[in-house]
Design a protein around this motif. Structure first.
Motif, PDB file in Angstrom:
ATOM      1  N   ILE A  24      13.342 133.358  35.637  1.00  0.00           N
ATOM      2  CA  ILE A  24      12.383 132.419  35.059  1.00  0.00           C
ATOM      3  C   ILE A  24      13.043 131.770  33.844  1.00  0.00           C
ATOM      4  N   ASP A  25      13.200 130.450  33.871  1.00  0.00           N
ATOM      5  CA  ASP A  25      13.759 129.751  32.718  1.00  0.00           C
ATOM      6  C   ASP A  25      12.780 129.843  31.552  1.00  0.00           C
ATOM      7  N   ALA A  26      13.305 129.844  30.346  1.00  0.00           N
ATOM      8  CA  ALA A  26      12.425 129.940  29.181  1.00  0.00           C
ATOM      9  C   ALA A  26      13.090 129.312  27.969  1.00  0.00           C
ATOM     10  N   CYS A  27      12.256 128.841  27.060  1.00  0.00           N
ATOM     11  CA  CYS A  27      12.738 128.315  25.793  1.00  0.00           C
ATOM     12  C   CYS A  27      11.667 128.557  24.742  1.00  0.00           C
ATOM     13  N   TYR A  28      12.034 128.397  23.499  1.00  0.00           N
ATOM     14  CA  TYR A  28      11.099 128.641  22.391  1.00  0.00           C
ATOM     15  C   TYR A  28      10.953 127.380  21.556  1.00  0.00           C
ATOM     16  N   CYS A  29       9.712 127.036  21.238  1.00  0.00           N
ATOM     17  CA  CYS A  29       9.410 125.911  20.360  1.00  0.00           C
ATOM     18  C   CYS A  29       8.565 126.420  19.201  1.00  0.00           C
ATOM     19  N   ALA A  30       8.920 126.051  18.010  1.00  0.00           N
ATOM     20  CA  ALA A  30       8.235 126.573  16.833  1.00  0.00           C
ATOM     21  C   ALA A  30       6.802 126.055  16.697  1.00  0.00           C
ATOM     22  N   SER A  31       6.525 124.881  17.229  1.00  0.00           N
ATOM     23  CA  SER A  31       5.199 124.267  17.085  1.00  0.00           C
ATOM     24  C   SER A  31       4.770 123.608  18.381  1.00  0.00           C
ATOM     25  N   LYS A  32       3.483 123.305  18.471  1.00  0.00           N
ATOM     26  CA  LYS A  32       2.982 122.628  19.664  1.00  0.00           C
ATOM     27  C   LYS A  32       3.529 121.210  19.767  1.00  0.00           C
ATOM     28  N   GLU A  33       3.803 120.578  18.634  1.00  0.00           N
ATOM     29  CA  GLU A  33       4.395 119.247  18.665  1.00  0.00           C
ATOM     30  C   GLU A  33       5.799 119.288  19.273  1.00  0.00           C
ATOM     31  N   GLU A  34       6.551 120.304  18.915  1.00  0.00           N
ATOM     32  CA  GLU A  34       7.883 120.480  19.474  1.00  0.00           C
ATOM     33  C   GLU A  34       7.802 120.786  20.979  1.00  0.00           C
ATOM     34  N   LEU A 124       0.886 128.262  41.014  1.00  0.00           N
ATOM     35  CA  LEU A 124       1.966 128.971  40.331  1.00  0.00           C
ATOM     36  C   LEU A 124       2.866 129.652  41.356  1.00  0.00           C
ATOM     37  N   ILE A 125       2.263 130.240  42.360  1.00  0.00           N
ATOM     38  CA  ILE A 125       3.004 131.016  43.354  1.00  0.00           C
ATOM     39  C   ILE A 125       3.805 130.127  44.295  1.00  0.00           C
ATOM     40  N   HIS A 126       3.187 129.028  44.759  1.00  0.00           N
ATOM     41  CA  HIS A 126       3.834 128.237  45.811  1.00  0.00           C
ATOM     42  C   HIS A 126       3.302 126.810  45.801  1.00  0.00           C
ATOM     43  N   GLY A 127       4.176 125.870  46.124  1.00  0.00           N
ATOM     44  CA  GLY A 127       3.738 124.484  46.281  1.00  0.00           C
ATOM     45  C   GLY A 127       4.512 123.510  45.439  1.00  0.00           C
ATOM     46  N   SER A 193      10.859 135.016  39.883  1.00  0.00           N
ATOM     47  CA  SER A 193      10.820 133.716  40.550  1.00  0.00           C
ATOM     48  C   SER A 193      11.900 133.696  41.621  1.00  0.00           C
ATOM     49  N   ARG A 194      11.481 133.517  42.852  1.00  0.00           N
ATOM     50  CA  ARG A 194      12.438 133.541  43.955  1.00  0.00           C
ATOM     51  C   ARG A 194      13.340 132.314  43.962  1.00  0.00           C
ATOM     52  N   HIS A 195      12.820 131.208  43.430  1.00  0.00           N
ATOM     53  CA  HIS A 195      13.541 129.933  43.511  1.00  0.00           C
ATOM     54  C   HIS A 195      14.110 129.550  42.147  1.00  0.00           C
ATOM     55  N   ASP A 196      15.413 129.339  42.102  1.00  0.00           N
ATOM     56  CA  ASP A 196      16.098 128.993  40.858  1.00  0.00           C
ATOM     57  C   ASP A 196      15.505 127.729  40.236  1.00  0.00           C
ATOM     58  N   GLY A 197      15.214 127.798  38.946  1.00  0.00           N
ATOM     59  CA  GLY A 197      14.789 126.621  38.207  1.00  0.00           C
ATOM     60  C   GLY A 197      13.377 126.143  38.481  1.00  0.00           C
ATOM     61  N   ARG A 198      12.595 126.885  39.250  1.00  0.00           N
ATOM     62  CA  ARG A 198      11.245 126.406  39.573  1.00  0.00           C
ATOM     63  C   ARG A 198      10.271 126.646  38.426  1.00  0.00           C
ATOM     64  N   ILE A 199      10.294 127.832  37.825  1.00  0.00           N
ATOM     65  CA  ILE A 199       9.348 128.168  36.764  1.00  0.00           C
ATOM     66  C   ILE A 199      10.048 128.148  35.407  1.00  0.00           C
ATOM     67  N   THR A 200       9.449 127.441  34.470  1.00  0.00           N
ATOM     68  CA  THR A 200       9.923 127.432  33.093  1.00  0.00           C
ATOM     69  C   THR A 200       8.782 127.845  32.171  1.00  0.00           C
ATOM     70  N   VAL A 201       9.022 128.834  31.345  1.00  0.00           N
ATOM     71  CA  VAL A 201       8.050 129.248  30.336  1.00  0.00           C
ATOM     72  C   VAL A 201       8.463 128.647  29.001  1.00  0.00           C
ATOM     73  N   ILE A 202       7.558 127.886  28.404  1.00  0.00           N
ATOM     74  CA  ILE A 202       7.798 127.348  27.068  1.00  0.00           C
ATOM     75  C   ILE A 202       6.939 128.151  26.095  1.00  0.00           C
ATOM     76  N   LEU A 203       7.593 128.988  25.302  1.00  0.00           N
ATOM     77  CA  LEU A 203       6.907 129.802  24.313  1.00  0.00           C
ATOM     78  C   LEU A 203       6.718 128.993  23.043  1.00  0.00           C
ATOM     79  N   VAL A 204       5.510 129.038  22.499  1.00  0.00           N
ATOM     80  CA  VAL A 204       5.193 128.252  21.307  1.00  0.00           C
ATOM     81  C   VAL A 204       4.849 129.201  20.161  1.00  0.00           C
ATOM     82  N   GLY A 205       5.476 128.990  19.017  1.00  0.00           N
ATOM     83  CA  GLY A 205       5.279 129.862  17.865  1.00  0.00           C
ATOM     84  C   GLY A 205       3.987 129.651  17.139  1.00  0.00           C
ATOM     85  N   GLU A 206       2.904 129.519  17.891  1.00  0.00           N
ATOM     86  CA  GLU A 206       1.559 129.372  17.339  1.00  0.00           C
ATOM     87  C   GLU A 206       0.588 130.173  18.195  1.00  0.00           C
TER      88      GLU A 206
END
Length: 210
Positions: A24-34, A124-127, A193-206
């Motif tokens: 599962i790809d993921a990244c962190y953003c400090a704010s909702k604007e980011e 989320l699962i498929h489509g 995630s079975r499929h590479d690059g399909r799901i990305t989690v964007i974590l927000v520091g709020e």
């Protein structure tokens, strides 16, 4: 940067590694604007976007931003009849991008979601070709069991109140383990995630959503 914000940043960096171990790809953003800026960078103007019900998406304003960008928005609320809803769901399944939040995520990188009809978790699962999960750091739970507990005792009661549902948890604030056909019909744990690059989690520091 305050202690809470710094802790969220450290936790976010840890969670990125945990999610990536589950493909599962993921990244962190400090704010909702980011975070909004990040989503706008990810989604091309000409592609289609749909979404599941989410207070987090409302609080960030991401849907309005994508509409202003010119993306093709597939809004399930535009369907008025049962047949229109079926046709709208078919369009959602074939969309380029699906946006949602999550009821909880565990320290091991598992996503936990509760749904009533199942349309949100099914997409989320498929489509859709790509899924973006926008999650405030308040959705963190130390273990999978804690994540399920959070979904049942924090997210579900608050959402039942928001939706005006007359459930035991809406009255007490605690899951009553009831058999009512409301928003707790489906429990879904996404552990990989079975499929590479399909799901990305964007974590927000709020703190966002329930």
């Amino acid at each position: 940067m305050g202690a809470k914000e710094e802790n969220y940043r450290h936790l976010g960096e840890t969670m990125i590694k945990k999610f990536r171990k589950r493909n599962i790809d993921a990244c962190y953003c400090a704010s909702k604007e980011e975070a909004v800026k990040k989503v706008l960078e990810m989604i091309p103007k000409e592609e289609s976007v749909t979404w599941g019900g989410s207070v987090t998406l409302q609080e960030t304003g991401i849907l309005e931003a994508l509409k202003s960008k010119g993306c093709r928005m597939i809004d399930r609320n535009e369907a008025k009849t049962p047949e229109e809803k079926r046709q709208m769901y078919a369009r959602q399944v074939l969309s380029d991008w699906f946006l949602m939040s999550t009821n909880a995520f565990s320290a091991d990188g598992e996503l936990v979601n509760i749904d009533g009809n199942g349309n949100r978790v099914s997409l989320l699962i498929h489509g859709p070709s790509h899924v973006i999960v926008l999650a405030g750091m308040n959705k963190f739970a130390p273990t999978l069991e804690d994540a399920v507990r959070r979904a049942r005792n924090v997210a579900s009661p608050a959402n039942c109140v928001r939706l005006g549902l007359k459930t035991p948890c809406a009255a007490t604030g605690i899951c009553g383990d009831c058999a009512d056909p409301t928003i707790c019909c489906q429990f879904v744990i996404t552990r990989h995630s079975r499929h590479d690059g399909r799901i990305t989690v964007i974590l927000v520091g709020e703190d966002l959503g329930y």
